[in-house]
Structure formats: structure tokens, C-alpha cells
Enzyme design. Structure first.
Site, short mmCIF file in Angstrom:
data_model
loop_
_atom_site.label_atom_id
_atom_site.label_comp_id
_atom_site.label_asym_id
_atom_site.label_seq_id
_atom_site.Cartn_x
_atom_site.Cartn_y
_atom_site.Cartn_z
N GLU A 153 45.93 31.43 35.03
CA GLU A 153 46.91 31.42 36.11
C GLU A 153 46.69 30.21 37.01
OE1 GLU A 153 46.49 34.85 38.62
OE2 GLU A 153 47.90 34.11 40.13
N ASP A 204 43.92 40.12 41.67
CA ASP A 204 44.74 40.67 42.75
C ASP A 204 46.08 41.15 42.19
OD1 ASP A 204 46.15 38.40 42.19
OD2 ASP A 204 45.74 37.40 44.10
N ASP A 215 49.09 39.89 42.30
CA ASP A 215 49.84 38.87 41.58
C ASP A 215 49.26 38.64 40.18
OD1 ASP A 215 51.85 38.33 43.31
OD2 ASP A 215 50.79 36.73 44.37
#
Ligand code: 0RA
Length: 655
Positions: A425, A500, A502
Site C-alpha cells: 500500500e 488500520d 484503510d
């Protein structure tokens, strides 16, 4: 020889009857792991369901006993208690001690058991260290005990009753089921739910004596309720659900269907209540009738113009949820795994039944019919656009070309067994991963931002997304028609995102992508989630750190560290907080991968010697489908409640 401890001659024959089962249990129940273990329950439950199919039972219940046993009770006819002409023993004992002596000959009913999947209750008896049977029949209650498949005495009448039925309590033999003899509540519950959907008028229930959990299923609508259940959380074209139940010759055909706004189809086929994952003749008949009826209606109503070409089967099935259930006296199965129904006559029966009743249904419900056609027309248009987009991309060589995407930091190993790819990510974490990795075996592909929600996008739109195109290209497997898992360039695909909300969302989006478009990659066990640490406990002098991966591990780690210092004789100041008592100077909370430098990221999350990986499995495609619909679909409330309920998923993540 003939002392009182030796077996009598006919006992020996009986024992021999079951010996092959104990010798090679896998041949009868598929294996001796957890799945094989549960097969014991299915075997008896299916016998009860058979009684319901034959019109004699209305209830099948399962109880998980606190002592590890399982009790299955049905209110069918009860196993006959009279002497069996072939064995000279009661039919109860014959059914329990002779292989394949299911015994329900010539009653004209359909059977779940006794066919391909049913191996007979004798197999359960053979693989149980203890079994107790109670039969209610002919005004009497009968009972008998067994151990390791052998009877411990004759079947005895133990009372009077007006009840009918059979109750079997068994204890799986732990010398056979070495892995575990622990039954799973959810697994059994799932099976009983399906049994209730597929057998109209039956009630199934489950009780777990240990936890007090209990559940009961009864679906008035049968497979119509099943379709409704599958479509929970999806937007449906109309609330009404099509349903037909007709018998041709000796084959009963039951079909239920409803359209949703999804882009995928979900059709489940069953023969005699057994799922046929690879379809078969019933599915073929269903498809051809559906395509014909939808096209006929589209032409007749003028929705499909004369010069336009016919809607394809795929167009007609977009967004379709359907259950096809056939019941026939002698099901034949095909293919290596026997997952496909082969009876040729069934194709025509299903085609006739659906052809007639769906045409009638569409005439009767013109508003629904128009929506169905509208969907299929949209699908046809999108399919053409998608094909053009894909052809365009393939022409440009974007997916298959020899050159790899610019953002990919490839590994030097070209052997898939020895290489893995991290999908990371964000570009900054991607940068750390690139400098920290073992470049021989670890490739890094940074993915920017939220990957496209593939659940709600068609292929043409997906192929317009750079991240997805880079991903397909790096993996080397192609997409859709060109998909071939043999091209996979990495043995492990590891999703590495922040710990988290996201990050979980991105994981879900990517898992959805793999589930929908690269299911074989998941089935092959290639997909993993990395597990970055949540906390770092920094030691005095910053010499070394302890990393914590789960919220719940924090306390345990502190306890351990304090205990170790006490054992080592270190001075501990009780005024200090627990962190200091443990010899740490700082507790750092990691919010994202980006907070770690390259070396830390490797050591905590990527080092094959130390890292924690979670393998993504699809145990149950149906459950996965439902979860993805909840997460990815339009129903915000469902999505919210699911995420809240499962926010802390960790260990074995079944999608
Ligand atoms: C043999 C013959 C008949 C029924 C059964 C076995 C039977 C087996 C099981 C196992 C669990 N529940 C069961 N219920 C019935 C036919 C009985 C008849 O013809 O009356």
C-alpha cells in the site's frame, strides 16, 4: 479356541465386513482429517433426510454432547428391527455392521445416501469407539450398543412407545481421527441449513451442549428461501422470486431464480440434495431454456430489434441467482471428482420445465420481464465494450508483453517456487520495502491509493485502471479468456497494507479481485496477507526491540518480560509502570508501514524467518460471496455492521 472370550463365527464375519473401513477409512469418508470426521455426521443426517424425502420424517436434529459424542435423531420410520433374511441378525444390526447394507430397497423414493455420497451408517459404526442406537418402531423402543463396529449384545426392546424414528449417538475413534475428534458447530449448522433449504417441509436443528448454543431451520419456501438468502444484501431486480416444481417421468425438477444488479452469476445445482459443483446435464438444460426464453421474449416485445443479434447466454445470466434441484432414482456422476451430473435425460426435463414455466412467468409479470431484458441488453453492450477494451490492451501488448510494469521491483529468481511478490500500500512503504527486501526472492509492486472496486466494475473499466493492469502483468497470468494460472510468476502473493481500517479495506478490495478474477490463485494457496506489527517495545539503550502483532499480546509480552527480569535477579521498582518494570524505555504504536524504515520493515514483516503470514483460503465460496456482497455491495448498513463485527479479524482469515 472356543473359550468364552473369543468371537462367535458370525461375529467374525460381521467384523470382517467392516474391516476394510478401518483399514482404509479415506476410501469411505475421503480422509481422516476434520472433513472426514464431519462426514460421519453427514452420513447419519443424510439417512434422516432420506426419510424426509420419502415422506416419512419431518425432523432431523443433531446434538453435540459435552463429552464429545454426537447424537442424531430423526422421526422417520425407524430402522426395521426384524430379523434380516441374509444375515440372520436384526436389520438394525445388519445396517450397522455390513458395508453398503443401507437396506432401503425398492421403496421408490429418492435417496441422498446410498447413492454416490452415502456410504452407509455402518461406516460411522466402524469408525466409532462407541455407538448407541435407539429405534422407535412398531410400538416399541429398541436399543443396542457397539464398540469399534462390533455389537456388544443383541438388539433389545427396552420399552413401549408410540413414537417412530431413529437416534444414533456415536464417539469418533481417536485412533483413526488422529488430527482431531472435535466437531465444529458452524460446519454442522451450515449443512443443516442447506438440508432445510433443499427439503421442503423438513425442520433441522442443532444444539451444542457445551456452549448452550442452539439453532433450528425450517424454510417454508424451500429453494425459494435459499435464493432469497443468497441475495441478502444485493439489490434485486424485483422482490418476487420465480419458482417451479414439476415432475417429468420419475424426475422431480425444482427451480428458483431471481436477478440482482450484480455483474456475476451464481447458479447452484443439486441432484438428490447433493451439490454438483461442476454442474452437469441439469445446468445445460437450464442454460439453454433460459437463453431461449429470454431471447424469445425480447424479440416478441420489440425490446430486441430485428437487426440486432441474439443475446448470449452470458448476457442472460448476468446478475442471476438460481438454484436448480433435481431428484431422480438413479443419479449418475461424471468427471474425475464425480462433481457433475451425467444423466442425459435430465437435460431435456429441465429444459422443458424451465422453458414452459419461465415463459409463462414472464408473460404474467411484464414489468419484471422488461427489467430482465433491460439488464441483458446492458450486459451485451458492456460485453462488447469490454471485449474492445481488452482487445485493445492485448493488441498493445500491455498485459502479456515481455516488459514488466515500471513500478515493479522484480526479484532475480525466475523460479515461482522460490519467489514471492509483495503488493504494498502506497509508494512510500513501497520504497522502504524495495530497499529492505531480499532482492533475490522478493519482488515489490507498490499500489497507489484505493484499488478499483472490482465488485461493481466491469472488465472494461477495470482494464482502464493502471494499478490493476500492472498487477495482472506482473503476475503473468492474463485475465478472463486469457487467464492461465500456470503463468504465475510468483509462488506467494503477499498483500502488505497498514494495520488500520484503510489497510483492511484495500486488502478486501484486492481479495475481491483475486476471488472474482483469479480464483485459482486463491485455491492454489498462493494468496497471503502480511501482518505488520502494532507495537514496538523499545529496550534501554535502544539495543533491541520487541514487536507486538496483536493487541492482546501486549499484556502477555510485558508479563513475560517482567517474569524474566525477576528470574534474572534484576532490580525492579514497583513504583514504575509495567513498561519500565520490564526494562523497556518506550512503547511505540505503529499506525502504518510508512513509520518503519527499510530495515525495520524487513525484520518485522518481510523476513521469511520471522514474519507472520496469513494464508487466504476460500473454504466456502458461498460464504465468501455473501461476505463480499456485504462489503462491496451498495448496502451501506450491512457493510458497516459486518466491518464492525469483524474489525479485529486476525489468525485464520476465511474469506
Ligand atoms: C433400512 C430400511 C428402512 C429405513 C432405514 C433403514 C433407516 C435408516 C436410518 C438411519 C438413520 N435414520 C434412519 N431411518 C431409517 C425402511 C423402513 C421401512 O421400510 O419401513
Amino acid at each position: 479356541m472356543a473359550n468364552k472370550n473369543s468371537y462367535s463365527a458370525d461375529q467374525i464375519t460381521v467384523l470382517e465386513g467392516l474391516e476394510p473401513v478401518r483399514k482404509r477409512p479415506g476410501m469411505y469418508i475421503g480422509g481422516t482429517g476434520v472433513e472426514g470426521l464431519h462426514h460421519l455426521v453427514w452420513e447419519i443426517v443424510d439417512n434422516g433426510v432420506d426419510e424426509a424425502l420419502a415422506g416419512f420424517a419431518t425432523e432431523v436434529s443433531v446434538k453435540m454432547l459435552a463429552d464429545g459424542g454426537i447424537t442424531v435423531t430423526d422421526n422417520g420410520r425407524g430402522i426395521p428391527t426384524d430379523i434380516h433374511p441374509k444375515t440372520g441378525k436384526s436389520t438394525v444390526e445388519t445396517v450397522l455392521t455390513v458395508l453398503h447394507a443401507g437396506g432401503k430397497f425398492g421403496d421408490g423414493g429418492y435417496k441422498v445416501s446410498g447413492g454416490l455420497h452415502g456410504v452407509g451408517v455402518s461406516v460411522v459404526n466402524a469408525l466409532s469407539r462407541k455407538l448407541h442406537i435407539t429405534v422407535w418402531r412398531d410400538g416399541k423402543q429398541w436399543e443396542q450398543d457397539y464398540a469399534f463396529g462390533a455389537s456388544l449384545g443383541d438388539l433389545k426392546s427396552t420399552g413401549k412407545t408410540t413414537k417412530l424414528g431413529t437416534e444414533i449417538t456415536f464417539y469418533a475413534d481417536d485412533t483413526i481421527f488422529l488430527e482431531s475428534t472435535q466437531f465444529n458447530y458452524d460446519t454442522i449448522l451450515d449443512r443443516l441449513r442447506h438440508a432445510a433449504y433443499l427439503t421442503k417441509g423438513i425442520r433441522t436443528s442443532l444444539e451444542n451442549e457445551q456452549t448452550g448454543e442452539r439453532y433450528s431451520f425450517y424454510f417454508e419456501g424451500g429453494i425459494q428461501s435459499y435464493v432469497k438468502h443468497l441475495n441478502v444484501g444485493k439489490d434485486v431486480v424485483d422482490d418476487d422470486i420465480f419458482y417451479v416444481d414439476k415432475t417429468i417421468k420419475n424426475t422431480q425438477v425444482e427451480i428458483s431464480l431471481q436477478y440482482t444488479d450484480a455483474y456475476t452469476e451464481s447458479i447452484k445445482t443439486f441432484a438428490n440434495n447433493v451439490l454438483n459443483p461442476d454442474g452437469g446435464t441439469h445446468l445445460t438444460g437450464f442454460r439453454s431454456a433460459l437463453t431461449r426464453v429470454v431471447n424469445d421474449y425480447a424479440r416478441k416485445s420489440g425490446l430486441l430489434k430485428e437487426k440486432e443479434e441474439n443475446l448470449t447466454g452470458e448476457d442472460c445470466r448476468e446478475g442471476l441467482t438460481a438454484i436448480i434441484l433435481v431428484k431422480l432414482p438413479d443419479p449418475q456422476f461424471e468427471g474425475q471428482t464425480k462433481n457433475k451430473l451425467g444423466n442425459p435425460e435430465v437435460r431435456g426435463y429441465v429444459e422443458t420445465v424451465l422453458g414452459e414455466y419461465l415463459a409463462y412467468y414472464m408473460e404474467e409479470h411484464p414489468a419484471i420481464a422488461r427489467k430482465m431484458i433491460g439488464k441483458a441488453l446492458l450486459s451485451a453492450r458492456a460485453r462488447k465494450a469490454a471485449r474492445a477494451a481488452r482487445d485493445n490492451i492485448i493488441r498493445k501488448g500491455v498485459l502479456e508483453g515481455a516488459s514488466m510494469p515500471g513500478k515493479l521491483a522484480d526479484c532475480s529468481s525466475k523460479d515461482p517456487h522460490n519467489s514471492e511478490i509483495y503488493l504494498v500500500e502506497g509508494d512510500s512503504a513501497g520504497g522502504s520495502a524495495k530497499s529492505g527486501r531480499d532482492s533475490k526472492t522478493q519482488a515489490i509492486l507498490p499500489l497507489r491509493g484505493k484499488v478499483l472496486n472490482v465488485e461493481r466494475a466491469r472488465l472494461d473499466k477495470m482494464l482502464g485502471n493502471n494499478e490493476i493492469v500492472s498487477l495482472i502483468k506482473a503476475l503473468g497470468v492474463g485475465i478472463q479468456d486469457s487467464f492461465d494460472v500456470r503463468g504465475l510468476r510468483y509462488g506467494r502473493i503477499i498483500l502488505m497494507t497498514d494495520a488500520d481500517v484503510d489497510g483492511s479495506h484495500i486488502n478486501t478490495l484486492l481479495m475481491t479481485f483475486f476471488f472474482r478474477y483469479m480464483k485459482e490463485v486463491v485455491d492454489g494457496g498462493h494468496l497471503y496477507l502480511a501482518k505488520p506489527p502494532l507495537f514496538e517495545l523499545v529496550k534501554a539503550g535502544r539495543k533491541s526491540s520487541v514487536f507486538i502483532y496483536d493487541e492482546s499480546e501486549l499484556d502477555v509480552a510485558l508479563d513475560k518480560a517482567i517474569a524474566k527480569r525477576v528470574a534474572d535477579g534484576s532490580k525492579i521498582n514497583v513504583e514504575d509502570d509495567r513498561l519500565k518494570q520490564a526494562g523497556f524505555v518506550e512503547q511505540k504504536r505503529y499506525k502504518g508501514l510508512g513509520e518503519m524504515d527499510a530495515e525495520q520493515l524487513f525484520e518485522t514483516t518481510m523476513n521469511p524467518e520471522k514474519r507472520v503470514l496469513i494464508q487466504v483460503k476460500i473454504d466456502d465460496a458461498e460464504r465468501a460471496d455473501a461476505i463480499f456482497n456485504k462489503l462491496m455491495g451498495t448496502e451501506v448498513e450491512l457493510r458497516k455492521s459486518f466491518i464492525q463485527a469483524n474489525a479485529k479479524f486476525v489468525k485464520d482469515l476465511d474469506i
